[in-house]
Design a protein around this motif. Sequence first.
Motif, PDB file in Angstrom:
ATOM      1  N   MET A  89      79.212  46.020  38.051  1.00 11.06           N
ATOM      2  CA  MET A  89      79.435  45.334  36.806  1.00 11.06           C
ATOM      3  C   MET A  89      80.744  45.862  36.219  1.00 11.06           C
ATOM      4  SD  MET A  89      76.858  45.220  33.565  1.00 11.06           S
ATOM      5  CE  MET A  89      75.483  44.867  34.598  1.00 11.06           C
ATOM      6  N   ARG A  90      81.630  44.976  35.887  1.00 11.42           N
ATOM      7  CA  ARG A  90      82.923  45.386  35.334  1.00 11.42           C
ATOM      8  C   ARG A  90      83.135  44.730  33.976  1.00 11.42           C
ATOM      9  NH1 ARG A  90      86.324  47.839  39.827  1.00 11.42           N
ATOM     10  NH2 ARG A  90      84.767  47.894  41.417  1.00 11.42           N
ATOM     11  N   TYR A  91      83.808  45.422  33.106  1.00  5.79           N
ATOM     12  CA  TYR A  91      84.032  44.926  31.764  1.00  5.79           C
ATOM     13  C   TYR A  91      85.535  44.856  31.488  1.00  5.79           C
ATOM     14  CZ  TYR A  91      79.114  45.943  31.250  1.00  5.79           C
ATOM     15  OH  TYR A  91      77.753  45.957  31.421  1.00  5.79           O
ATOM     16  N   ALA A  92      85.910  43.935  30.629  1.00  2.00           N
ATOM     17  CA  ALA A  92      87.336  43.675  30.349  1.00  2.00           C
ATOM     18  C   ALA A  92      88.064  44.867  29.757  1.00  2.00           C
ATOM     19  CB  ALA A  92      87.463  42.478  29.412  1.00  2.00           C
ATOM     20  N   GLN A  93      87.409  45.685  28.953  1.00  2.00           N
ATOM     21  CA  GLN A  93      88.084  46.793  28.288  1.00  2.00           C
ATOM     22  C   GLN A  93      88.033  48.089  29.092  1.00  2.00           C
ATOM     23  OE1 GLN A  93      87.305  44.123  26.485  1.00  2.00           O
ATOM     24  NE2 GLN A  93      89.414  44.185  25.820  1.00  2.00           N
ATOM     25  N   GLY A  94      87.798  48.025  30.367  1.00  2.00           N
ATOM     26  CA  GLY A  94      87.805  49.223  31.196  1.00  2.00           C
ATOM     27  C   GLY A  94      86.491  49.977  31.191  1.00  2.00           C
ATOM     28  N   GLY A  95      85.452  49.403  30.615  1.00  2.00           N
ATOM     29  CA  GLY A  95      84.145  50.044  30.603  1.00  2.00           C
ATOM     30  C   GLY A  95      83.448  49.828  31.936  1.00  2.00           C
ATOM     31  N   GLY A  96      82.159  50.021  31.964  1.00  2.00           N
ATOM     32  CA  GLY A  96      81.405  49.788  33.190  1.00  2.00           C
ATOM     33  C   GLY A  96      80.335  50.842  33.362  1.00  2.00           C
ATOM     34  N   LEU A  97      79.918  51.024  34.587  1.00  2.00           N
ATOM     35  CA  LEU A  97      78.849  51.965  34.881  1.00  2.00           C
ATOM     36  C   LEU A  97      79.357  53.402  34.877  1.00  2.00           C
ATOM     37  CD1 LEU A  97      77.164  50.098  37.864  1.00  2.00           C
ATOM     38  CD2 LEU A  97      76.495  50.061  35.472  1.00  2.00           C
ATOM     39  N   THR A  98      78.483  54.307  34.481  1.00  2.00           N
ATOM     40  CA  THR A  98      78.823  55.727  34.554  1.00  2.00           C
ATOM     41  C   THR A  98      78.782  56.162  36.016  1.00  2.00           C
ATOM     42  OG1 THR A  98      76.526  56.432  34.377  1.00  2.00           O
ATOM     43  CG2 THR A  98      77.753  56.161  32.299  1.00  2.00           C
ATOM     44  N   ALA A  99      79.334  57.320  36.308  1.00  2.00           N
ATOM     45  CA  ALA A  99      79.334  57.838  37.677  1.00  2.00           C
ATOM     46  C   ALA A  99      77.911  57.999  38.191  1.00  2.00           C
ATOM     47  CB  ALA A  99      80.073  59.169  37.732  1.00  2.00           C
ATOM     48  N   GLU A 100      77.005  58.455  37.330  1.00  2.00           N
ATOM     49  CA  GLU A 100      75.615  58.634  37.732  1.00  2.00           C
ATOM     50  C   GLU A 100      74.967  57.294  38.072  1.00  2.00           C
ATOM     51  OE1 GLU A 100      76.792  59.876  34.737  1.00  2.00           O
ATOM     52  OE2 GLU A 100      77.069  61.926  35.455  1.00  2.00           O
ATOM     53  N   ARG A 101      75.250  56.293  37.270  1.00  2.00           N
ATOM     54  CA  ARG A 101      74.665  54.965  37.502  1.00  2.00           C
ATOM     55  C   ARG A 101      75.235  54.337  38.775  1.00  2.00           C
ATOM     56  NH1 ARG A 101      69.960  52.703  36.681  1.00  2.00           N
ATOM     57  NH2 ARG A 101      70.160  50.474  36.498  1.00  2.00           N
ATOM     58  N   ARG A 102      76.541  54.523  39.026  1.00  2.00           N
ATOM     59  CA  ARG A 102      77.147  54.024  40.276  1.00  2.00           C
ATOM     60  C   ARG A 102      76.478  54.676  41.470  1.00  2.00           C
ATOM     61  NH1 ARG A 102      81.817  54.377  37.362  1.00  2.00           N
ATOM     62  NH2 ARG A 102      82.359  56.360  38.297  1.00  2.00           N
ATOM     63  N   GLN A 103      76.226  55.976  41.380  1.00  2.00           N
ATOM     64  CA  GLN A 103      75.582  56.693  42.476  1.00  2.00           C
ATOM     65  C   GLN A 103      74.153  56.186  42.684  1.00  2.00           C
ATOM     66  OE1 GLN A 103      75.190  60.933  41.940  1.00  2.00           O
ATOM     67  NE2 GLN A 103      74.989  61.274  44.135  1.00  2.00           N
ATOM     68  N   PHE A 104      73.440  55.942  41.603  1.00  2.00           N
ATOM     69  CA  PHE A 104      72.080  55.411  41.686  1.00  2.00           C
ATOM     70  C   PHE A 104      72.085  54.054  42.390  1.00  2.00           C
ATOM     71  CE2 PHE A 104      68.820  52.663  39.772  1.00  2.00           C
ATOM     72  CZ  PHE A 104      67.675  53.337  40.189  1.00  2.00           C
ATOM     73  N   ARG A 105      72.990  53.162  42.004  1.00  2.00           N
ATOM     74  CA  ARG A 105      73.075  51.836  42.611  1.00  2.00           C
ATOM     75  C   ARG A 105      73.464  51.940  44.088  1.00  2.00           C
ATOM     76  NH1 ARG A 105      70.735  47.656  40.698  1.00  2.00           N
ATOM     77  NH2 ARG A 105      72.366  46.326  41.504  1.00  2.00           N
ATOM     78  N   GLU A 106      74.342  52.882  44.415  1.00  2.00           N
ATOM     79  CA  GLU A 106      74.725  53.089  45.807  1.00  2.00           C
ATOM     80  C   GLU A 106      73.506  53.503  46.636  1.00  2.00           C
ATOM     81  OE1 GLU A 106      78.558  55.050  47.658  1.00  2.00           O
ATOM     82  OE2 GLU A 106      77.125  56.598  47.048  1.00  2.00           O
ATOM     83  N   GLN A 107      72.666  54.361  46.095  1.00  2.00           N
ATOM     84  CA  GLN A 107      71.460  54.786  46.801  1.00  2.00           C
ATOM     85  C   GLN A 107      70.523  53.605  47.053  1.00  2.00           C
ATOM     86  OE1 GLN A 107      70.873  57.666  48.328  1.00  2.00           O
ATOM     87  NE2 GLN A 107      72.944  58.169  47.694  1.00  2.00           N
ATOM     88  N   ILE A 108      70.439  52.694  46.099  1.00  2.00           N
ATOM     89  CA  ILE A 108      69.627  51.495  46.290  1.00  2.00           C
ATOM     90  C   ILE A 108      70.193  50.665  47.442  1.00  2.00           C
ATOM     91  CG2 ILE A 108      68.997  49.267  45.261  1.00  2.00           C
ATOM     92  CD1 ILE A 108      68.671  50.738  42.615  1.00  2.00           C
ATOM     93  N   ARG A 109      71.520  50.517  47.484  1.00  2.00           N
ATOM     94  CA  ARG A 109      72.134  49.756  48.581  1.00  2.00           C
ATOM     95  C   ARG A 109      71.888  50.432  49.917  1.00  2.00           C
ATOM     96  NH1 ARG A 109      76.162  49.457  44.666  1.00  2.00           N
ATOM     97  NH2 ARG A 109      77.451  50.967  45.751  1.00  2.00           N
ATOM     98  N   PHE A 110      71.966  51.771  49.957  1.00  2.00           N
ATOM     99  CA  PHE A 110      71.703  52.500  51.206  1.00  2.00           C
ATOM    100  C   PHE A 110      70.256  52.311  51.654  1.00  2.00           C
ATOM    101  CE2 PHE A 110      75.234  55.855  50.377  1.00  2.00           C
ATOM    102  CZ  PHE A 110      76.184  54.976  50.861  1.00  2.00           C
ATOM    103  N   GLU A 111      69.332  52.329  50.698  1.00  2.00           N
ATOM    104  CA  GLU A 111      67.932  52.108  51.050  1.00  2.00           C
ATOM    105  C   GLU A 111      67.755  50.704  51.623  1.00  2.00           C
ATOM    106  OE1 GLU A 111      63.490  52.027  49.070  1.00  2.00           O
ATOM    107  OE2 GLU A 111      65.062  53.182  48.080  1.00  2.00           O
ATOM    108  N   ALA A 112      68.419  49.733  51.007  1.00  2.00           N
ATOM    109  CA  ALA A 112      68.360  48.371  51.527  1.00  2.00           C
ATOM    110  C   ALA A 112      68.931  48.330  52.950  1.00  2.00           C
ATOM    111  CB  ALA A 112      69.141  47.422  50.622  1.00  2.00           C
ATOM    112  N   GLY A 113      70.018  49.049  53.205  1.00  2.00           N
ATOM    113  CA  GLY A 113      70.610  49.096  54.544  1.00  2.00           C
ATOM    114  C   GLY A 113      69.647  49.635  55.587  1.00  2.00           C
ATOM    115  N   GLU A 114      68.887  50.657  55.219  1.00  2.00           N
ATOM    116  CA  GLU A 114      67.891  51.203  56.148  1.00  2.00           C
ATOM    117  C   GLU A 114      66.831  50.157  56.463  1.00  2.00           C
ATOM    118  OE1 GLU A 114      66.377  54.751  54.328  1.00  2.00           O
ATOM    119  OE2 GLU A 114      68.350  55.722  54.346  1.00  2.00           O
ATOM    120  N   ARG A 115      66.480  49.378  55.463  1.00  2.00           N
ATOM    121  CA  ARG A 115      65.464  48.344  55.659  1.00  2.00           C
ATOM    122  C   ARG A 115      66.019  47.159  56.435  1.00  2.00           C
ATOM    123  NH1 ARG A 115      61.949  48.278  50.194  1.00  2.00           N
ATOM    124  NH2 ARG A 115      60.706  46.885  51.486  1.00  2.00           N
ATOM    125  N   PHE A 116      67.338  46.898  56.321  1.00  2.00           N
ATOM    126  CA  PHE A 116      67.955  45.856  57.146  1.00  2.00           C
ATOM    127  C   PHE A 116      67.803  46.226  58.618  1.00  2.00           C
ATOM    128  CE2 PHE A 116      71.331  45.192  53.587  1.00  2.00           C
ATOM    129  CZ  PHE A 116      70.429  44.460  52.828  1.00  2.00           C
TER     130      PHE A 116
END
Length: 75
Positions: free
Chosen positions: A1-28
């Motif tokens: 998720m990206r925002y016009a004023q340079g905001g967005g997800l925190t580093a912790e939230r990006r890492q959490f979302r990455e872990q979800i994608r990795f889990e999905a990859g294992e299930r693929f």
Amino acid sequence: MRYAQGGGLTAERRQFREQIRFEAGERFEQGERSAAIAKDLRVSERSVERWRRAWREGGRAALESAGAPKVPKAQ
């Protein structure tokens, strides 16, 4: 998720979302259906399909976080 004023997800939230994608990859790899993965990970099927396409083309590396959004340059 990206925002016009340079905001967005925190580093912790990006890492959490990455872990979800990795889990999905294992299930693929196990051949699970997108609908089941989406339901279990509490994300949309559309997201899972997008991740599956990226995974097919680039493996686990394609599921890694792209990092923090860049601040747009002033023109």
